[in-house]
Design an enzyme around this catalytic site. Sequence first.
Site, mmCIF file in Angstrom:
data_model
loop_
_atom_site.group_PDB
_atom_site.id
_atom_site.type_symbol
_atom_site.label_atom_id
_atom_site.label_comp_id
_atom_site.label_asym_id
_atom_site.label_seq_id
_atom_site.Cartn_x
_atom_site.Cartn_y
_atom_site.Cartn_z
ATOM 1 N N HIS A 22 -46.914 112.091 -24.151
ATOM 2 C CA HIS A 22 -45.745 111.611 -23.893
ATOM 3 C C HIS A 22 -45.355 110.179 -24.605
ATOM 4 O O HIS A 22 -46.292 109.681 -24.749
ATOM 5 C CB HIS A 22 -45.465 111.244 -22.377
ATOM 6 C CG HIS A 22 -45.663 112.508 -21.688
ATOM 7 N ND1 HIS A 22 -44.543 113.484 -21.608
ATOM 8 C CD2 HIS A 22 -46.469 112.928 -20.726
ATOM 9 C CE1 HIS A 22 -44.922 114.354 -20.915
ATOM 10 N NE2 HIS A 22 -46.078 114.268 -20.316
ATOM 11 N N CYS A 34 -39.145 111.222 -27.327
ATOM 12 C CA CYS A 34 -39.564 112.664 -26.667
ATOM 13 C C CYS A 34 -38.650 113.706 -26.986
ATOM 14 O O CYS A 34 -38.980 114.818 -27.218
ATOM 15 C CB CYS A 34 -40.014 112.395 -25.030
ATOM 16 S SG CYS A 34 -40.406 113.758 -24.465
#
Length: 110
Positions: A22, A34
């Site tokens: 992430h 992201c």
Amino acid sequence: MIQTTIYRTESGHIKSFTLSGHALFANRGDDIVCAGVSAVSFGAINSVIALTGVEPEIEQGDGGFLRCVFPTNLSKDIQEKVQLLLEGMVVSLQTIERDYGKYVKITFKK
């Protein structure tokens, strides 16, 4: 950090790629890094399917994991189209990496 690995054949064609991790640029739902990486990668996969009819092998998992493997036994014409779309994905991911390198890392392997 999002780790991206692009796997190429000896001739330089993209045969697969993986994403994991992430970005942690911002809170969930507000993380533009992201979102950008996801949009670029899924957009490329969807474009390959819609525009060439090629169905890659796709694996998704926890921790932001995505693995996509493309068939190697394609006609020259279809292979060229698939590669053009995937190279476009690489350019877009490299642009994100250039601006947000603290959150995205791209590695190339043969």
